[in-house]
Design a protein around this motif. Structure first.
Motif, PDB file in Angstrom:
ATOM      1  N   TYR A  72       3.865  -6.514   7.099  1.00 36.24           N
ATOM      2  CA  TYR A  72       3.027  -7.591   7.143  1.00 36.24           C
ATOM      3  C   TYR A  72       2.722  -8.069   5.702  1.00 36.24           C
ATOM      4  CZ  TYR A  72      -0.043 -11.045   9.394  1.00 36.24           C
ATOM      5  OH  TYR A  72      -0.765 -12.076   9.935  1.00 36.24           O
ATOM      6  N   ILE A  73       2.724  -9.584   5.456  1.00 39.42           N
ATOM      7  CA  ILE A  73       2.474  -9.911   4.203  1.00 39.42           C
ATOM      8  C   ILE A  73       1.511 -11.250   4.526  1.00 39.42           C
ATOM      9  CG2 ILE A  73       3.393 -11.090   1.977  1.00 39.42           C
ATOM     10  CD1 ILE A  73       5.772  -9.900   2.683  1.00 39.42           C
ATOM     11  N   GLU A  74       0.262 -11.096   3.679  1.00 35.61           N
ATOM     12  CA  GLU A  74      -0.755 -12.354   4.055  1.00 35.61           C
ATOM     13  C   GLU A  74      -1.472 -12.382   2.466  1.00 35.61           C
ATOM     14  OE1 GLU A  74      -2.876 -14.912   6.483  1.00 35.61           O
ATOM     15  OE2 GLU A  74      -1.134 -13.891   6.918  1.00 35.61           O
ATOM     16  N   PHE A  75      -1.513 -13.754   2.301  1.00 42.17           N
ATOM     17  CA  PHE A  75      -2.682 -13.961   1.270  1.00 42.17           C
ATOM     18  C   PHE A  75      -4.077 -14.400   1.734  1.00 42.17           C
ATOM     19  CE2 PHE A  75       1.489 -14.998  -1.174  1.00 42.17           C
ATOM     20  CZ  PHE A  75       1.185 -14.473  -2.182  1.00 42.17           C
ATOM     21  N   SER A  76      -5.056 -14.247   1.100  1.00 38.39           N
ATOM     22  CA  SER A  76      -6.388 -14.595   1.294  1.00 38.39           C
ATOM     23  C   SER A  76      -6.390 -16.055   1.416  1.00 38.39           C
ATOM     24  CB  SER A  76      -7.380 -13.732   0.541  1.00 38.39           C
ATOM     25  OG  SER A  76      -7.182 -14.419  -1.015  1.00 38.39           O
ATOM     26  N   PRO A  77      -7.180 -16.790   2.103  1.00 35.53           N
ATOM     27  CA  PRO A  77      -7.065 -18.205   2.094  1.00 35.53           C
ATOM     28  C   PRO A  77      -7.659 -18.845   0.660  1.00 35.53           C
ATOM     29  CG  PRO A  77      -8.373 -17.287   3.858  1.00 35.53           C
ATOM     30  CD  PRO A  77      -8.084 -16.235   3.211  1.00 35.53           C
ATOM     31  N   SER A  78      -8.436 -18.130  -0.017  1.00 36.89           N
ATOM     32  CA  SER A  78      -8.581 -18.476  -1.397  1.00 36.89           C
ATOM     33  C   SER A  78      -7.485 -18.400  -2.214  1.00 36.89           C
ATOM     34  CB  SER A  78      -9.927 -17.912  -2.103  1.00 36.89           C
ATOM     35  OG  SER A  78      -9.572 -16.537  -2.301  1.00 36.89           O
ATOM     36  N   GLY A  79      -6.514 -17.598  -1.837  1.00 39.85           N
ATOM     37  CA  GLY A  79      -5.462 -17.309  -2.999  1.00 39.85           C
ATOM     38  C   GLY A  79      -5.820 -16.253  -4.016  1.00 39.85           C
ATOM     39  N   LYS A  80      -6.983 -15.742  -4.027  1.00 41.60           N
ATOM     40  CA  LYS A  80      -7.353 -14.510  -4.828  1.00 41.60           C
ATOM     41  C   LYS A  80      -6.451 -13.078  -4.700  1.00 41.60           C
ATOM     42  CE  LYS A  80     -11.569 -12.578  -6.722  1.00 41.60           C
ATOM     43  NZ  LYS A  80     -13.185 -12.565  -6.450  1.00 41.60           N
ATOM     44  N   TYR A  81      -6.313 -13.069  -3.423  1.00 38.02           N
ATOM     45  CA  TYR A  81      -5.714 -11.679  -3.241  1.00 38.02           C
ATOM     46  C   TYR A  81      -4.308 -11.887  -2.493  1.00 38.02           C
ATOM     47  CZ  TYR A  81     -10.429  -9.755  -4.437  1.00 38.02           C
ATOM     48  OH  TYR A  81     -11.510  -9.424  -5.073  1.00 38.02           O
ATOM     49  N   LEU A  82      -3.487 -10.766  -2.413  1.00 36.52           N
ATOM     50  CA  LEU A  82      -2.320 -10.589  -1.551  1.00 36.52           C
ATOM     51  C   LEU A  82      -2.386  -9.437  -0.860  1.00 36.52           C
ATOM     52  CD1 LEU A  82       0.514 -11.536  -0.598  1.00 36.52           C
ATOM     53  CD2 LEU A  82       1.219 -10.329  -2.866  1.00 36.52           C
ATOM     54  N   MET A  83      -2.345  -9.217   0.438  1.00 39.41           N
ATOM     55  CA  MET A  83      -2.447  -7.886   1.134  1.00 39.41           C
ATOM     56  C   MET A  83      -0.872  -7.661   1.764  1.00 39.41           C
ATOM     57  SD  MET A  83      -5.732  -7.828   0.839  1.00 39.41           S
ATOM     58  CE  MET A  83      -7.033  -8.648   0.903  1.00 39.41           C
ATOM     59  N   ILE A  84      -0.639  -6.684   1.599  1.00 35.68           N
ATOM     60  CA  ILE A  84       0.887  -5.973   2.170  1.00 35.68           C
ATOM     61  C   ILE A  84       0.648  -4.911   2.977  1.00 35.68           C
ATOM     62  CG2 ILE A  84       3.040  -5.295   1.805  1.00 35.68           C
ATOM     63  CD1 ILE A  84       3.181  -7.253  -0.785  1.00 35.68           C
ATOM     64  N   SER A  85       1.016  -4.751   4.313  1.00 37.56           N
ATOM     65  CA  SER A  85       0.815  -3.659   4.938  1.00 37.56           C
ATOM     66  C   SER A  85       1.945  -3.074   5.580  1.00 37.56           C
ATOM     67  CB  SER A  85      -0.004  -3.912   6.445  1.00 37.56           C
ATOM     68  OG  SER A  85       0.847  -4.736   7.191  1.00 37.56           O
ATOM     69  N   LYS A  86       2.126  -1.663   5.621  1.00 36.79           N
ATOM     70  CA  LYS A  86       3.151  -1.101   5.944  1.00 36.79           C
ATOM     71  C   LYS A  86       2.620   0.266   7.008  1.00 36.79           C
ATOM     72  CE  LYS A  86       7.248   0.893   6.301  1.00 36.79           C
ATOM     73  NZ  LYS A  86       8.213   1.584   4.940  1.00 36.79           N
ATOM     74  N   GLU A  87       3.054   0.154   8.219  1.00 39.20           N
ATOM     75  CA  GLU A  87       2.578   1.334   9.228  1.00 39.20           C
ATOM     76  C   GLU A  87       0.990   1.168   9.303  1.00 39.20           C
ATOM     77  OE1 GLU A  87       4.603   4.739   8.157  1.00 39.20           O
ATOM     78  OE2 GLU A  87       6.355   4.187   8.888  1.00 39.20           O
ATOM     79  N   ASN A  88       0.299   2.255   8.787  1.00 36.10           N
ATOM     80  CA  ASN A  88      -1.235   1.919   8.801  1.00 36.10           C
ATOM     81  C   ASN A  88      -1.773   1.896   7.407  1.00 36.10           C
ATOM     82  OD1 ASN A  88      -0.680   4.612   7.877  1.00 36.10           O
ATOM     83  ND2 ASN A  88      -1.827   5.832   9.453  1.00 36.10           N
ATOM     84  N   SER A  89      -1.043   1.551   6.416  1.00 31.49           N
ATOM     85  CA  SER A  89      -1.408   1.311   5.080  1.00 31.49           C
ATOM     86  C   SER A  89      -1.617  -0.293   4.713  1.00 31.49           C
ATOM     87  CB  SER A  89      -0.654   2.067   4.257  1.00 31.49           C
ATOM     88  OG  SER A  89      -0.829   3.398   4.482  1.00 31.49           O
ATOM     89  N   ILE A  90      -2.602  -0.490   4.102  1.00 30.37           N
ATOM     90  CA  ILE A  90      -2.681  -1.893   3.407  1.00 30.37           C
ATOM     91  C   ILE A  90      -2.721  -1.916   1.866  1.00 30.37           C
ATOM     92  CG2 ILE A  90      -3.908  -3.987   3.251  1.00 30.37           C
ATOM     93  CD1 ILE A  90      -4.761  -3.585   6.121  1.00 30.37           C
ATOM     94  N   SER A  91      -1.875  -2.381   0.945  1.00 32.10           N
ATOM     95  CA  SER A  91      -2.155  -2.442  -0.260  1.00 32.10           C
ATOM     96  C   SER A  91      -2.383  -4.029  -0.882  1.00 32.10           C
ATOM     97  CB  SER A  91      -0.609  -2.245  -1.030  1.00 32.10           C
ATOM     98  OG  SER A  91      -0.118  -1.026  -0.535  1.00 32.10           O
ATOM     99  N   ILE A  92      -3.666  -3.856  -1.834  1.00 32.68           N
ATOM    100  CA  ILE A  92      -4.067  -5.154  -2.001  1.00 32.68           C
ATOM    101  C   ILE A  92      -3.881  -5.540  -3.425  1.00 32.68           C
ATOM    102  CG2 ILE A  92      -6.348  -6.225  -2.526  1.00 32.68           C
ATOM    103  CD1 ILE A  92      -7.564  -4.576  -0.225  1.00 32.68           C
ATOM    104  N   PHE A  93      -3.211  -6.610  -3.948  1.00 31.74           N
ATOM    105  CA  PHE A  93      -2.749  -7.064  -5.242  1.00 31.74           C
ATOM    106  C   PHE A  93      -3.754  -8.288  -5.644  1.00 31.74           C
ATOM    107  CE2 PHE A  93       0.797  -5.558  -3.283  1.00 31.74           C
ATOM    108  CZ  PHE A  93       1.481  -4.644  -4.141  1.00 31.74           C
ATOM    109  N   SER A  94      -4.147  -8.111  -6.687  1.00 35.13           N
ATOM    110  CA  SER A  94      -4.841  -9.061  -7.418  1.00 35.13           C
ATOM    111  C   SER A  94      -4.124 -10.345  -7.811  1.00 35.13           C
ATOM    112  CB  SER A  94      -5.758  -8.520  -8.740  1.00 35.13           C
ATOM    113  OG  SER A  94      -6.090  -9.669  -9.405  1.00 35.13           O
TER     114      SER A  94
END
Length: 363
Positions: free
Chosen positions: A329-351
């Motif tokens: 799964y790949i998802e940006f926050s509505p504000s565009g401040k963060y990017l979230m990427i999930s794999k299995e049961n982990s979520i990685s957050i990018f600035s």
């Protein structure tokens, strides 16, 4: 149900130092952009949906826990505070995979969707169910009855959703009444599955897409198909003057009223975007690709491309490669401040500030 347990009882947090590794490619320098934080939700086998609040303070995580050697599973919905890094609410009404979620405009409530064609409207702080929604639509022989895309109207009274049969639905949030069910067989349009939708600012039109070309624009008054756009991924310009989309090996601008191509923005090396998920940042500045099928010798990590130049500016990495390669799964926050990427049961957050730094370095 309120959950006041400490974060580490459910979530393992990893906070790596932001690491920038520069490597030479044929098109210039490409950085490895490391996630600023990674969370692992030990109660889940798979995260099926992520949604971020409009103020970037809350994250919804929908997932399931599979029981080994059986078909049994338990489904969880978490409201996770990105400030305190704790789960503040646990929602257990779902009996099957959570497929859709959207925060209300004030972030105090959320709608989550699951099988078969059922949605819950609930309080993000307490988990109290405010309304339950069903539909007159029935799953076909080839679908499961899933609702993926959800959005709120500006009036705060209605919501719209799209399902895996290509239907769009509008409900009254206060009464639970289904105000409209629009079947594309009768209103036009060719999408057989809607994975995501976005309302226009005036709420009179909605953009719906199923993950591949084309994208359709439909009326929210009648559900009628208005026009289509030939793009595999697309985003509405924040000022709603045009669309930005990608097809084949180039980025384009499209007319907001007709869907026709206005101009080509840039071209890119399509061999570097060998994946199934393409997600634009909210302002249309970047495109993230999951890089599902990398060519031999190339980085296996998801890529991020600068739309204006068509250049890859970074490969997205996490502390452990299995947390990010071939993401679910790949998802940006509505504000565009963060990017979230999930794999299995982990979520990685990018600035996104790191991504902007990558653009400046490449220029």
């Amino acid at each position: 149900m309120k959950n006041k347990s400490l974060l580490y009882q459910t979530v393992t947090k990893v906070i790596p130092v932001v690491l920038l590794v520069i490597g030479m490619t044929q098109t210039g320098y490409v950085r490895e952009i490391r996630s600023i934080k990674t969370y692992k939700f030990s109660d889940l086998s798979l995260i099926t949906k992520i949604a971020i609040s409009h103020d970037d303070r809350l994250m919804f995580i929908g997932g399931r826990k599979d029981v080994p050697f059986t078909s049994d599973r338990k489904c969880y919905g978490y409201i996770f505070s990105l400030q305190t890094e704790q789960i503040i609410t646990t929602f257990l009404q779902h009996t099957n995979s959570i497929t859709g979620a959207c925060f209300s405009p004030d972030d105090k409530k959320i709608v989550t969707a699951g099988y078969p064609y059922t949605l819950w409207y609930w309080n993000t702080n307490t988990g109290e169910v405010l309304q339950t929604f069903t539909t007159r639509a029935k799953p076909s022989a080839y679908t499961y009855g899933a609702i993926f895309g959800i959005d709120f109207f500006a009036d705060g009274i209605r919501m719209i959703a799209g399902d895996d049969c290509g239907n769009i639905h509008i409900w009254n949030l206060n009464t639970g009444a289904e105000l409209m069910w629009s079947n594309p067989m009768y209103t036009g349009g060719g999408l057989t599955q809607i994975q995501k939708l976005d309302l226009f600012q005036n709420d009179e039109k909605v953009m719906v897409y199923g993950g591949t070309s084309p994208v359709e624009i439909r009326s929210t008054r009648s559900g009628t198909y208005l026009y289509w756009i030939g793009a595999n991924a697309i985003v509405i310009d924040p000022n709603e003057k045009f669309f930005i989309g990608t097809i084949a090996n180039f980025f384009q601008r499209y007319d907001i009223n007709t869907g026709e191509v206005i101009e080509k923005i840039s071209t890119f090396d399509s061999s570097k975007k060998r994946g199934s998920k393409n997600v634009f940042s909210p302002n249309g500045e970047f495109l993230v690709n999951d890089n599902l099928y990398p060519i031999e010798g190339d980085s296996p990590y998801p890529t991020i491309t600068d739309v204006q130049s068509g250049q890859i500016i970074g490969n997205l990495t996490a502390e452990k490669s299995d947390q990010i390669i071939k993401p679910d799964y790949i998802e940006f926050s509505p504000s565009g401040k963060y990017l979230m990427i999930s794999k299995e049961n982990s979520i990685s957050i990018f600035s996104m500030s790191d991504l902007h730094a990558g653009v400046k370095e490449n220029y």
